[in-house]
Design a protein around this motif. Structure first.
Motif, mmCIF file in Angstrom:
data_model
loop_
_atom_site.group_PDB
_atom_site.id
_atom_site.type_symbol
_atom_site.label_atom_id
_atom_site.label_comp_id
_atom_site.label_asym_id
_atom_site.label_seq_id
_atom_site.Cartn_x
_atom_site.Cartn_y
_atom_site.Cartn_z
ATOM 1 N N THR A 17 0.854 -1.176 0.012
ATOM 2 C CA THR A 17 0.056 0.061 -0.049
ATOM 3 C C THR A 17 1.012 1.256 -0.161
ATOM 4 O OG1 THR A 17 -0.225 -0.130 2.529
ATOM 5 C CG2 THR A 17 -1.853 -1.011 1.076
ATOM 6 N N SER A 18 0.424 2.288 -0.499
ATOM 7 C CA SER A 18 0.993 3.656 -0.571
ATOM 8 C C SER A 18 1.255 4.012 0.897
ATOM 9 C CB SER A 18 0.432 4.698 -1.507
ATOM 10 O OG SER A 18 -0.831 4.783 -1.129
ATOM 11 N N ASN A 20 1.164 7.230 2.110
ATOM 12 C CA ASN A 20 0.296 8.259 2.304
ATOM 13 C C ASN A 20 -0.827 7.922 3.256
ATOM 14 O OD1 ASN A 20 -1.010 6.842 0.269
ATOM 15 N ND2 ASN A 20 -1.716 9.062 -0.563
ATOM 16 N N THR A 21 -0.649 7.275 4.525
ATOM 17 C CA THR A 21 -1.556 7.246 5.368
ATOM 18 C C THR A 21 -2.728 8.061 5.845
ATOM 19 O OG1 THR A 21 -0.057 7.275 7.345
ATOM 20 C CG2 THR A 21 -0.126 5.117 6.084
ATOM 21 N N ALA A 23 -3.815 10.300 3.864
ATOM 22 C CA ALA A 23 -4.558 10.891 2.912
ATOM 23 C C ALA A 23 -6.188 11.019 3.287
ATOM 24 C CB ALA A 23 -4.425 9.909 1.647
ATOM 25 N N TRP A 35 -9.242 5.443 -2.898
ATOM 26 C CA TRP A 35 -8.550 4.173 -2.903
ATOM 27 C C TRP A 35 -8.277 3.873 -4.781
ATOM 28 C CZ3 TRP A 35 -5.395 1.367 0.170
ATOM 29 C CH2 TRP A 35 -5.364 1.461 1.513
ATOM 30 N N ALA A 57 -0.107 8.123 -5.974
ATOM 31 C CA ALA A 57 -0.572 8.571 -4.708
ATOM 32 C C ALA A 57 -0.026 9.981 -4.563
ATOM 33 C CB ALA A 57 0.350 7.548 -3.463
ATOM 34 N N TRP A 62 -4.500 9.566 -3.787
ATOM 35 C CA TRP A 62 -5.136 8.697 -3.458
ATOM 36 C C TRP A 62 -4.290 7.538 -2.792
ATOM 37 C CZ3 TRP A 62 -6.776 7.394 -9.317
ATOM 38 C CH2 TRP A 62 -7.710 8.094 -9.886
ATOM 39 N N ARG A 63 -4.890 6.792 -2.100
ATOM 40 C CA ARG A 63 -4.034 5.648 -1.322
ATOM 41 C C ARG A 63 -4.142 4.519 -2.378
ATOM 42 N NH1 ARG A 63 -4.104 4.356 3.663
ATOM 43 N NH2 ARG A 63 -2.130 3.263 2.884
#
Length: 340
Positions: A17-18, A20-21, A23, A35, A57, A62-63
């Motif tokens: 997962t990207s 950028n938690t 986001a 997402w 991202a 976006w995640r």
């Protein structure tokens, strides 16, 4: 990108997962983020698309979820008897549940395009849009033509098409070496390629399945449900040829966005997809359609949740015969009817 592992039905699935938690959605901090799921092609893996997903991202906020689909890049394979496009799409649904994503944009490349179509047909309420990239959901790519086919067909009719497909894959390879970041491209591709080479037998059932599928009815249904679709194709693609792109365009009524490159144009140009979505008119229109669909789905979800306690209250409230409550209509001696 942050690598993870998850067990689905007793089998390990690798994904990332990207990072950028924090986001959030367009409504502002605290709102549900958008997402996206980056679905890879055959004999690839989610790690090959990490650079592209990081760009998405960062550029769009976006995640992004990058799964390595069953049998590829270290993910455990499905049993032979369960190797279907529907089973693979079901694994994607489990991963979305696991990361807490109610709905997502699907970016499907090659085989991943077929998975995206299957998922969107099975779960339209969870799909914000489909970026369909050199996809294998329609059968045109299996109808091979050219010199190799014409030479081999008279003597090896069953092998002519496969031979042409293998040659097309070899000829498409140099496109992966284009660009100023060759070393970065090789580093991004090699780990998943090595895993696939070590366990090539796991991928063969999926290849046989792909040669047999035809998802044209599914494509027509997602178009009828107004799921936003953005078809993108490498203009030098020799594997899933421009004829297949035109087949998809005719089926959906949506023009293809042509980009420089071969079948896997996004791997050596990881910023390309983000640039399409941010700077091309068709890309910006697609993003606008995604946001509009998201708003509609959220509104419908909110309305449905609000209606549940009201329905429960109405069901629990006793209504006496002869009541003069304005919620009751009827005449003396007639069955009581609730006015909704």
């Amino acid at each position: 990108m942050i690598p993870h592992k998850h067990v689905v039905d007793g089998r390990r699935v690798r994904y990332a997962t990207s990072d950028n938690t924090r986001a959030h959605g367009p409504e502002g901090p605290g709102s549900e983020p958008i997402w996206a799921v980056n679905l890879h092609g055959y004999f690839a893996g989610g790690g090959m698309y990490w650079r592209e997903s990081s760009n998405l991202a960062e550029a769009l906020g976006w995640r992004v979820l990058n799964p390595s689909l069953p049998g590829f890049a270290g993910s455990d394979p499905l049993p032979w008897e369960r190797v279907t496009i529907a089973e693979i799409a079901d694994v994607v649904a489990h991963l979305l549940d696991h990361v807490g994503a109610q709905r997502a944009v699907l970016l499907g490349h090659s085989m991943g395009g077929a998975v995206a179509v299957q998922f969107a047909d099975a779960h339209p309420e969870r799909v914000l849009g489909v970026v369909y990239r050199d996809g294998a959901a329609t059968p045109g790519w299996k109808h091979r033509r050219g010199l190799i086919v014409s030479l081999l067909a008279p003597v090896l009719p069953d092998m002519a098409g496969v031979a042409d497909l293998l040659v097309a894959a070899v000829l498409d390879t140099p496109d992966l070496l284009v660009g100023r970041r060759l070393a970065s491209t090789v580093r991004g591709l090699w780990p998943d390629a090595r895993r696939n080479l070590r366990s090539m037998g796991r991928t063969l059932p999926v290849g046989s399945m792909l040669m047999a599928i035809d998802l044209r009815p599914e494509v027509e249904r997602i178009v009828a449900r107004d799921v936003p679709i953005l078809p993108v194709w490498g203009c030098f693609d020799r594997i899933v040829s421009p004829d297949t792109a035109r087949e998809f365009a005719d089926l959906t009524g949506i023009d293809v966005v042509w980009v420089p490159g071969g079948h896997s144009w996004m791997l050596p140009r990881p910023q390309g997809q983000a640039d399409i979505l941010r700077h091309l008119r068709r890309g910006r229109e697609f993003v606008a359609d995604v946001l509009e669909r998201r708003a509609r789905l959220l509104e419908a979800e909110t309305t449905a949740q609000a209606a549940k306690p009201m329905a429960g209250t109405a069901a629990a409230t006793p209504v006496a015969a002869g009541s003069t409550s304005p919620a009751v209509a009827g005449t003396p001696g007639s069955p009581i009817r609730l006015v909704r």
